[in-house]
Enzyme design. Structure first.
Site, mmCIF file in Angstrom:
data_model
loop_
_atom_site.group_PDB
_atom_site.id
_atom_site.type_symbol
_atom_site.label_atom_id
_atom_site.label_comp_id
_atom_site.label_asym_id
_atom_site.label_seq_id
_atom_site.Cartn_x
_atom_site.Cartn_y
_atom_site.Cartn_z
ATOM 1 N N ALA A 1 -6.831 3.435 -7.351
ATOM 2 C CA ALA A 1 -6.162 3.245 -6.067
ATOM 3 C C ALA A 1 -4.722 2.834 -6.346
ATOM 4 O O ALA A 1 -4.416 2.287 -7.414
ATOM 5 C CB ALA A 1 -6.887 2.185 -5.259
ATOM 6 N N GLY B 1 -10.545 3.485 -8.675
ATOM 7 C CA GLY B 1 -10.908 4.410 -7.597
ATOM 8 C C GLY B 1 -11.038 5.850 -8.084
ATOM 9 O O GLY B 1 -11.774 6.649 -7.497
ATOM 10 N N GLU C 1 -14.411 6.003 -9.501
ATOM 11 C CA GLU C 1 -15.342 5.931 -8.370
ATOM 12 C C GLU C 1 -15.401 7.260 -7.615
ATOM 13 O O GLU C 1 -16.444 7.640 -7.089
ATOM 14 C CB GLU C 1 -14.932 4.772 -7.438
ATOM 15 C CG GLU C 1 -15.153 3.422 -8.120
ATOM 16 C CD GLU C 1 -14.466 2.271 -7.397
ATOM 17 O OE1 GLU C 1 -13.227 2.199 -7.445
ATOM 18 O OE2 GLU C 1 -15.172 1.460 -6.775
ATOM 19 N N GLU D 1 -10.511 -2.844 -12.331
ATOM 20 C CA GLU D 1 -10.191 -3.706 -11.178
ATOM 21 C C GLU D 1 -10.278 -5.187 -11.506
ATOM 22 O O GLU D 1 -9.483 -5.991 -11.020
ATOM 23 C CB GLU D 1 -11.137 -3.395 -10.006
ATOM 24 C CG GLU D 1 -10.821 -2.102 -9.266
ATOM 25 C CD GLU D 1 -11.597 -0.894 -9.760
ATOM 26 O OE1 GLU D 1 -12.035 -0.906 -10.944
ATOM 27 O OE2 GLU D 1 -11.768 0.052 -8.979
HETATM 28 C C1 HXC Z 1 0.091 2.939 -8.682
HETATM 29 C C2 HXC Z 1 0.253 3.774 -10.811
HETATM 30 C C3 HXC Z 1 -1.132 3.565 -11.024
HETATM 31 C C4 HXC Z 1 -1.908 3.015 -9.946
HETATM 32 C C5 HXC Z 1 -0.294 4.399 -12.821
HETATM 33 N N1 HXC Z 1 0.726 4.298 -11.942
HETATM 34 N N2 HXC Z 1 -1.446 3.956 -12.278
HETATM 35 N N3 HXC Z 1 0.850 3.457 -9.659
HETATM 36 N N4 HXC Z 1 -1.242 2.711 -8.807
HETATM 37 N N5 HXC Z 1 -3.213 2.802 -10.042
HETATM 38 C C6 HXC Z 1 2.131 4.674 -12.144
HETATM 39 C C7 HXC Z 1 2.842 3.707 -13.066
HETATM 40 O O1 HXC Z 1 3.291 2.577 -12.339
HETATM 41 C C8 HXC Z 1 3.989 4.567 -13.570
HETATM 42 O O2 HXC Z 1 4.978 4.630 -12.572
HETATM 43 C C9 HXC Z 1 3.352 5.957 -13.674
HETATM 44 O O3 HXC Z 1 2.187 5.926 -12.821
HETATM 45 C C10 HXC Z 1 2.896 6.280 -15.091
HETATM 46 O O4 HXC Z 1 2.060 5.224 -15.533
HETATM 47 P P1 HXC Z 1 2.282 4.401 -16.903
HETATM 48 O O5 HXC Z 1 1.608 3.106 -16.745
HETATM 49 O O6 HXC Z 1 3.725 4.407 -17.283
HETATM 50 O O7 HXC Z 1 1.498 5.349 -17.924
HETATM 51 P P2 HXC Z 1 0.782 4.925 -19.275
HETATM 52 O O8 HXC Z 1 1.598 3.960 -20.058
HETATM 53 O O9 HXC Z 1 0.409 6.228 -19.906
HETATM 54 O O10 HXC Z 1 -0.549 4.162 -18.831
HETATM 55 C C11 HXC Z 1 -1.563 4.855 -18.141
HETATM 56 C C12 HXC Z 1 -2.572 3.844 -17.542
HETATM 57 C C13 HXC Z 1 -1.816 2.781 -16.713
HETATM 58 C C14 HXC Z 1 -3.347 3.164 -18.676
HETATM 59 C C15 HXC Z 1 -3.531 4.656 -16.692
HETATM 60 O O11 HXC Z 1 -0.922 3.466 -15.814
HETATM 61 C C16 HXC Z 1 -2.701 1.900 -15.893
HETATM 62 O O12 HXC Z 1 -3.320 0.970 -16.413
HETATM 63 N N6 HXC Z 1 -2.787 2.144 -14.567
HETATM 64 C C17 HXC Z 1 -3.519 1.305 -13.646
HETATM 65 C C18 HXC Z 1 -4.992 1.526 -13.806
HETATM 66 C C19 HXC Z 1 -5.796 0.610 -12.847
HETATM 67 O O13 HXC Z 1 -5.720 -0.611 -12.948
HETATM 68 N N7 HXC Z 1 -6.549 1.228 -11.908
HETATM 69 C C20 HXC Z 1 -7.328 0.497 -10.939
HETATM 70 C C21 HXC Z 1 -6.552 0.330 -9.680
HETATM 71 S S1 HXC Z 1 -7.431 -0.625 -8.473
HETATM 72 P P3 HXC Z 1 6.541 4.469 -12.957
HETATM 73 O O14 HXC Z 1 7.237 4.470 -11.624
HETATM 74 O O15 HXC Z 1 6.665 3.230 -13.742
HETATM 75 O O16 HXC Z 1 6.826 5.714 -13.776
HETATM 76 C C22 HXC Z 1 -8.544 0.435 -7.793
HETATM 77 C C23 HXC Z 1 -9.383 -0.115 -6.661
HETATM 78 C C24 HXC Z 1 -10.319 0.904 -6.076
HETATM 79 O O17 HXC Z 1 -8.665 1.554 -8.148
HETATM 80 C C25 HXC Z 1 -10.909 0.445 -4.804
HETATM 81 C C26 HXC Z 1 -9.946 0.397 -3.664
HETATM 82 C C27 HXC Z 1 -10.374 1.038 -2.376
#
Ligand code: HXC
Length: 259
Positions: A65, A110, A113, A133
């Site tokens: 998400a 998400g 999921e 998460e």
């Molecule tokens: C918003 C995101 C994002 C996310 C990545 N980006 N994941 N933006 N939400 N979930 C953006 C980054 O900010 C970055 O933007 C660009 O995408 C590239 O990501 P990087 O981090 O630079 O890439 P990398 O170093 O290759 O790392 C990849 C990654 C990391 C390991 C996947 O991005 C990461 O950990 N993402 C978050 C994963 C996460 O925690 N997901 C769960 C979310 S909560 P910029 O502008 O800097 O280029 C969830 C809740 C679900 O899902 C239920 C809710 C209804």
């Protein structure tokens, strides 16, 4: 229909939904959830569509998400947003036709999921799965605490949910999170091959077989068996059942018409 955050293409009865926010690794915001829900409704109602594939393309499935949308949310905001994700995911899960997730790269939070609402998951060998998460101070709120334990068992699901660790495709296969792992350059072709196999079967039988499994999982065994028997009986009213059995006896492939 024109969408902003997903692409929907239909070819030979197979619809492909591609998540399309590459700049943020296909992070799922409300717009994506709403468009996924709209696409599910429209593809579900389109009888020319036999099978649906959900993918993020060849680099990433979805990194979860959209954290920037959630970061400053209040509990009231989230209560409303969660309904958006649940609504979309339930519409996809209950599509009355097979749904296959084709997963390359990260399928996190998400995104992971979302793969769970598909009937079958095919992973590229570069795929990574995780529910990070917990590392953000929240829990997998798009069905992860419910669908993952049902799919892979409570012990393995809790380990992933509590640790937030990622697992690679081969481990995902070992624990039963995915059906198959293929090389990344073969993902689209292998997925399409399976989609075509499903599409060659009778559409009504597929629909009732899926309903029987999905509805049955919400019931106790006795009620599930009763539900299965009703679906089974109903299929004897279809031309496809007559054709399927006749074709077997005549030693030729069946030609199903979906009625
Ligand atoms: C918003 C995101 C994002 C996310 C990545 N980006 N994941 N933006 N939400 N979930 C953006 C980054 O900010 C970055 O933007 C660009 O995408 C590239 O990501 P990087 O981090 O630079 O890439 P990398 O170093 O290759 O790392 C990849 C990654 C990391 C390991 C996947 O991005 C990461 O950990 N993402 C978050 C994963 C996460 O925690 N997901 C769960 C979310 S909560 P910029 O502008 O800097 O280029 C969830 C809740 C679900 O899902 C239920 C809710 C209804």
């Amino acid at each position: 229909m024109a969408y902003e955050t997903i692409i929907v293409e239909i070819e030979e009865g197979i619809a492909t939904i591609t998540l399309n926010r590459p700049a943020v690794l296909n992070a799922l915001n409300d717009k994506v959830f709403n468009e996924l829900g709209e696409a599910a409704l429209s593809l579900g109602a389109d009888n020319s569509v036999r099978v649906v594939i959900i993918t993020g393309g060849d680099k990433v499935f979805a990194a979860g998400a959209d954290i920037s949308q959630m970061a400053n949310s209040t509990a009231v905001d989230v209560a409303t947003r969660e309904k958006v994700s649940h609504r979309a995911f339930q519409l996809l899960e209950n599509l009355p036709k097979p749904v296959i997730a084709a997963i390359s790269g990260y399928a996190l939070g998400g995104g992971c999921e979302l793969t769970l609402v598909a009937d079958v998951r095919i992973a590229a060998d570069n795929a990574q799965f995780g529910l990070p998460e917990i590392k953000l101070g929240i829990l997998p709120g798009a069905g992860g605490t419910q669908r993952l334990p049902r799919l892979i068992g409570t012990g393995r699901a809790k380990e992933l949910i509590f640790s937030g660790d990622f697992i690679k495709a081969d481990e995902a296969l070992r624990v039963g999170l995915v059906n198959k792992v293929v090389s990344a350059d073969q993902l689209a072709a292998e997925t399409r091959k399976l989609a075509k196999r499903f599409a060659s079967r009778g559409a009504v039988a597929l629909r009732l077989a899926k309903a029987s499994v999905n509805e049955g999982l919400r019931m106790d065994l006795e009620a599930g068996l009763e539900y299965e028997h009703k679906c089974f009986s109903l299929l004897f009213a279809t031309e496809d059942q007559k054709e399927g059995m006749k074709a077997f006896l005549e030693k030729r492939p069946a030609q199903f018409q979906g009625k």
